[in-house]
Design a protein around this motif. Structure first.
Motif, PDB file in Angstrom:
ATOM      1  N   GLY A 277       1.643  11.049   5.156  1.00  0.00           N
ATOM      2  CA  GLY A 277       1.808   9.806   4.395  1.00  0.00           C
ATOM      3  C   GLY A 277       1.487   8.546   5.151  1.00  0.00           C
ATOM      4  O   GLY A 277       1.831   7.437   4.717  1.00  0.00           O
ATOM      5  N   SER A 278       0.812   8.658   6.297  1.00  0.00           N
ATOM      6  CA  SER A 278       0.546   7.487   7.142  1.00  0.00           C
ATOM      7  C   SER A 278      -0.776   6.786   6.814  1.00  0.00           C
ATOM      8  O   SER A 278      -1.037   5.692   7.325  1.00  0.00           O
ATOM      9  CB  SER A 278       0.550   7.896   8.621  1.00  0.00           C
ATOM     10  OG  SER A 278      -0.490   8.831   8.883  1.00  0.00           O
ATOM     11  N   LEU A 279      -1.593   7.392   5.975  1.00  0.00           N
ATOM     12  CA  LEU A 279      -2.884   6.803   5.632  1.00  0.00           C
ATOM     13  C   LEU A 279      -2.697   5.746   4.539  1.00  0.00           C
ATOM     14  O   LEU A 279      -2.161   6.032   3.470  1.00  0.00           O
ATOM     15  CB  LEU A 279      -3.849   7.892   5.149  1.00  0.00           C
ATOM     16  CG  LEU A 279      -5.268   7.454   4.770  1.00  0.00           C
ATOM     17  CD1 LEU A 279      -5.983   6.886   5.987  1.00  0.00           C
ATOM     18  CD2 LEU A 279      -6.042   8.622   4.176  1.00  0.00           C
ATOM     19  N   ASP A 280      -3.101   4.508   4.817  1.00  0.00           N
ATOM     20  CA  ASP A 280      -2.921   3.418   3.861  1.00  0.00           C
ATOM     21  C   ASP A 280      -3.879   3.567   2.683  1.00  0.00           C
ATOM     22  O   ASP A 280      -5.094   3.701   2.862  1.00  0.00           O
ATOM     23  CB  ASP A 280      -3.166   2.067   4.532  1.00  0.00           C
ATOM     24  CG  ASP A 280      -2.077   1.692   5.518  1.00  0.00           C
ATOM     25  OD1 ASP A 280      -0.949   2.195   5.362  1.00  0.00           O
ATOM     26  OD2 ASP A 280      -2.349   0.888   6.431  1.00  0.00           O
ATOM     27  N   LEU A 281      -3.312   3.522   1.466  1.00  0.00           N
ATOM     28  CA  LEU A 281      -4.106   3.611   0.242  1.00  0.00           C
ATOM     29  C   LEU A 281      -3.765   2.444  -0.670  1.00  0.00           C
ATOM     30  O   LEU A 281      -2.594   2.076  -0.826  1.00  0.00           O
ATOM     31  CB  LEU A 281      -3.813   4.924  -0.495  1.00  0.00           C
ATOM     32  CG  LEU A 281      -4.038   6.236   0.269  1.00  0.00           C
ATOM     33  CD1 LEU A 281      -3.576   7.409  -0.575  1.00  0.00           C
ATOM     34  CD2 LEU A 281      -5.503   6.375   0.649  1.00  0.00           C
ATOM     35  N   CYS A 282      -4.792   1.857  -1.257  1.00  0.00           N
ATOM     36  CA  CYS A 282      -4.590   0.753  -2.185  1.00  0.00           C
ATOM     37  C   CYS A 282      -4.057   1.299  -3.514  1.00  0.00           C
ATOM     38  O   CYS A 282      -4.636   2.204  -4.105  1.00  0.00           O
ATOM     39  CB  CYS A 282      -5.907   0.020  -2.402  1.00  0.00           C
ATOM     40  SG  CYS A 282      -5.809  -1.297  -3.646  1.00  0.00           S
ATOM     41  N   ALA A 283      -2.930   0.747  -3.991  1.00  0.00           N
ATOM     42  CA  ALA A 283      -2.346   1.209  -5.252  1.00  0.00           C
ATOM     43  C   ALA A 283      -2.111   0.071  -6.240  1.00  0.00           C
ATOM     44  O   ALA A 283      -1.793   0.323  -7.400  1.00  0.00           O
ATOM     45  CB  ALA A 283      -1.025   1.922  -4.985  1.00  0.00           C
ATOM     46  N   ARG A 284      -2.277  -1.159  -5.788  1.00  0.00           N
ATOM     47  CA  ARG A 284      -2.034  -2.308  -6.672  1.00  0.00           C
ATOM     48  C   ARG A 284      -2.811  -3.502  -6.145  1.00  0.00           C
ATOM     49  O   ARG A 284      -2.836  -3.745  -4.941  1.00  0.00           O
ATOM     50  CB  ARG A 284      -0.543  -2.623  -6.721  1.00  0.00           C
ATOM     51  CG  ARG A 284      -0.138  -3.668  -7.743  1.00  0.00           C
ATOM     52  CD  ARG A 284       1.370  -3.871  -7.677  1.00  0.00           C
ATOM     53  NE  ARG A 284       1.843  -4.863  -8.628  1.00  0.00           N
ATOM     54  CZ  ARG A 284       3.090  -5.326  -8.679  1.00  0.00           C
ATOM     55  NH1 ARG A 284       3.989  -4.854  -7.820  1.00  0.00           N
ATOM     56  NH2 ARG A 284       3.454  -6.224  -9.557  1.00  0.00           N
TER      57      ARG A 284
ATOM     58  N   MET B  48       0.829  -1.188   0.000  1.00  0.00           N
ATOM     59  CA  MET B  48       0.000   0.000   0.000  1.00  0.00           C
ATOM     60  C   MET B  48       0.868   1.243   0.000  1.00  0.00           C
ATOM     61  O   MET B  48       1.955   1.247   0.556  1.00  0.00           O
ATOM     62  CB  MET B  48      -0.914   0.015   1.227  1.00  0.00           C
ATOM     63  CG  MET B  48      -1.896  -1.128   1.283  1.00  0.00           C
ATOM     64  SD  MET B  48      -2.868  -1.083   2.806  1.00  0.00           S
ATOM     65  CE  MET B  48      -3.702  -2.651   2.716  1.00  0.00           C
ATOM     66  N   VAL B  49       0.383   2.296  -0.617  1.00  0.00           N
ATOM     67  CA  VAL B  49       1.069   3.580  -0.586  1.00  0.00           C
ATOM     68  C   VAL B  49       0.445   4.436   0.503  1.00  0.00           C
ATOM     69  O   VAL B  49      -0.537   4.049   1.135  1.00  0.00           O
ATOM     70  CB  VAL B  49       0.983   4.273  -1.958  1.00  0.00           C
ATOM     71  CG1 VAL B  49       1.750   3.478  -3.001  1.00  0.00           C
ATOM     72  CG2 VAL B  49      -0.473   4.452  -2.386  1.00  0.00           C
ATOM     73  N   GLY B  50       1.014   5.620   0.732  1.00  0.00           N
ATOM     74  CA  GLY B  50       0.537   6.458   1.821  1.00  0.00           C
ATOM     75  C   GLY B  50      -0.133   7.734   1.348  1.00  0.00           C
ATOM     76  O   GLY B  50       0.226   8.303   0.320  1.00  0.00           O
ATOM     77  N   GLY B  51      -1.139   8.171   2.110  1.00  0.00           N
ATOM     78  CA  GLY B  51      -1.818   9.423   1.841  1.00  0.00           C
ATOM     79  C   GLY B  51      -1.860  10.273   3.102  1.00  0.00           C
ATOM     80  O   GLY B  51      -1.394   9.860   4.157  1.00  0.00           O
ATOM     81  N   GLY B  52      -2.435  11.461   2.994  1.00  0.00           N
ATOM     82  CA  GLY B  52      -2.492  12.350   4.134  1.00  0.00           C
ATOM     83  C   GLY B  52      -1.248  13.211   4.236  1.00  0.00           C
ATOM     84  O   GLY B  52      -0.249  12.987   3.528  1.00  0.00           O
ATOM     85  N   SER B  53      -1.286  14.167   5.118  1.00  0.00           N
ATOM     86  CA  SER B  53      -0.188  15.128   5.237  1.00  0.00           C
ATOM     87  C   SER B  53       1.140  14.481   5.621  1.00  0.00           C
ATOM     88  O   SER B  53       2.205  14.924   5.208  1.00  0.00           O
ATOM     89  CB  SER B  53      -0.544  16.203   6.267  1.00  0.00           C
ATOM     90  OG  SER B  53      -0.803  15.614   7.540  1.00  0.00           O
TER      91      SER B  53
END
Length: 237
Positions: free
Chosen positions: A8-15, A1-6
């Protein structure tokens, strides 16, 4: 997972990767998160902005995965008894489904992080890396995390647990326990004094497991699926 939020700690699905029981890829794609990526976590994912240039929107990915999993079955029928819907195998599926913003019937989930015989304690799970090394005899995640590699490991763990031999009585007990929403111990029907007089073997005979044995899946020739998103895992037989 990649990171989101200011930060980068928010888990985001990228693959996402989805395989069948023969370890064939039936769906694989890069995913465009609904909010901006602030940390690609390259040292773990190996992903860069270039990988996601032609990524599919998260909603479209969710629809495609659910179409594969439900296998033409109605949602109502799948939630009732499964019908033609596939089992979903993976590791820490709750996190995976949350990141994909998906829901799937609990009785169709086979999670190697939550299966009692594979857990460290009743509340603590082993990592997929540990389980693969311990039960399958090889190492994973030695470099960039490969979702296909994770899928294969989760599927192989599931199939190994399915192949274990169980006594007929144990299977019947597990089925009854799984169907019951309030599992109560047979000890409740005995007085304390009677329990104290019983031998260990007699106590074992009246004990009941509080999880459903995966060996029951093979008796029904159930169809499965395994999915993974960098840190996500799921599978299809």
């Amino acid at each position: 997972m990649v990171g989101g939020g200011s930060d980068g700690s928010l888990d985001l699905c990228a693959r996402v990767c989805l395989i069948d029981g023969d370890e064939n890829v039936i769906f694989h794609t890069y995913v465009l998160p609904q909010i901006p990526i602030t940390n690609y976590r390259f040292e773990i994912t190996g992903l860069t902005e270039e990988h996601l240039r032609d990524a599919l929107p998260l909603k479209l990915v969710e629809d495609k995965i659910l179409q594969i999993l439900y296998n033409g079955e109605s949602i109502g029928k799948a939630r009732l008894d499964g019908g033609k819907a596939r089992l979903l195998v993976g590791h820490s599926l709750e996190n995976d489904l949350d990141c994909l913003r998906m829901t799937y019937p609990n009785h169709l989930l086979r999670d190697t992080a939550k299966y009692r015989p594979l857990m460290k304690t009743n509340l603590v799970s082993h990592s997929l890396k540990y389980l693969t090394r311990t039960y399958l005899g090889y190492n994973i995640q030695t470099g960039f995390h490969d979702p296909y590699e994770d899928c294969v490991s989760a599927m192989r763990l599931y199939k190994r647990m399915c192949a274990l031999d169980h006594q007929k009585g144990g299977i019947e007990i597990s089925t009854a326990a799984y169907r019951s929403q309030n599992i109560t111990s047979n000890f409740d029907s005995f007085r304390a004094k009677e329990l104290e007089q019983m031998t260990p073997d007699e106590l074992y005979e009246i004990s009941r497991p509080n999880y459903r044995c995966w060996c029951l899946d093979s008796t029904k020739q159930a169809k499965q699926c395994c999915l993974s998103d960098i840190f996500l895992h799921s599978s299809d037989f």
